[in-house]
Write an enzyme that holds these catalytic residues in place. Sequence first.
Site: not given
Ligand code: GUN
Length: 281
Positions: A54, A98, A121
């Site tokens: 990311k 996350q 998100d």
């Molecule tokens: N863990 C797995 N997928 C995601 C996501 O799209 N966003 C976040 N914040 N954590 C995750």
Amino acid sequence: MTAKILDGKAIALELREKIAQKISDEVAKGKARPGLAVILVGADPASQVYVRNKKIACEKAGFNDVSLELPAETTQEELLAKIDELNAREDVHGIIVQLPVPKHINSEAIIERIDPKKDVDGFHPYNMGRLATRTLNLAPCTPHGVMTMLAKTGIQLRGLNAVVVGASNIVGVPMALELLNARATVTVCHSATQDLAQKVSEADLVVVGVGIPEMVKGAWIKPGAIVIDVGINRLDDGRLVGDVEYDIAKDKASWITPVPGGVGPMTIATLLENTVQAAYD
Ligand code: GUN
């Protein structure tokens, strides 16, 4: 039939180029660069990889990276205080934590503390509610990325029988809502579902997000179906596989996402898209 590949990697790249162009246009007009805070608590190896990907995408698109790595012992109160700080900063337009977070932290409390306008998100109940009432604001990245990939490929969803396997807040539930909004007839399957194979075999479109390697068997796929595999699992021998038994499914489906290079890149591109929306719209 051998399925055509839904090339998430290529579609995501195109989207990221558009986003980078939009940012340079906005900056030329005197606007600030979008600021994204990706918060990682602890050192879960898979999360470290996702967060690194990311951050790389962010930098390439011209974002201001204000990410934080916090120790696994961080308390819930300390994390909430960090979120308050980021909510108040004008140079921060998007905040994500996350998942999963360490067990002593309540993820719902964390998600609900993020300002819904910065919830890139799309996990805050406000944004999930907007999706459920067809008044989309910031949509969860993985399901929305899947919708973008299907739209860019020219796949029509209206009237299809769609089966979503997995009912998580991150993937299954918002995916079902997105497909419903696109006028598909949606069935959501989960660990209490009876005769999963039968349900999958009736699907014109199947989306799988369960985190279990090759759980959906290729033999279950209806000939000509569209197969979207959200899973990414590392096996003991080092191979990366999805939640669908790809080698057999690809000979039955009309379209299929590869793992890696399918849904994953679309999730990241959609996160960037959401952050640009939070910064400029
Ligand atoms: N863990 C797995 N997928 C995601 C996501 O799209 N966003 C976040 N914040 N954590 C995750």
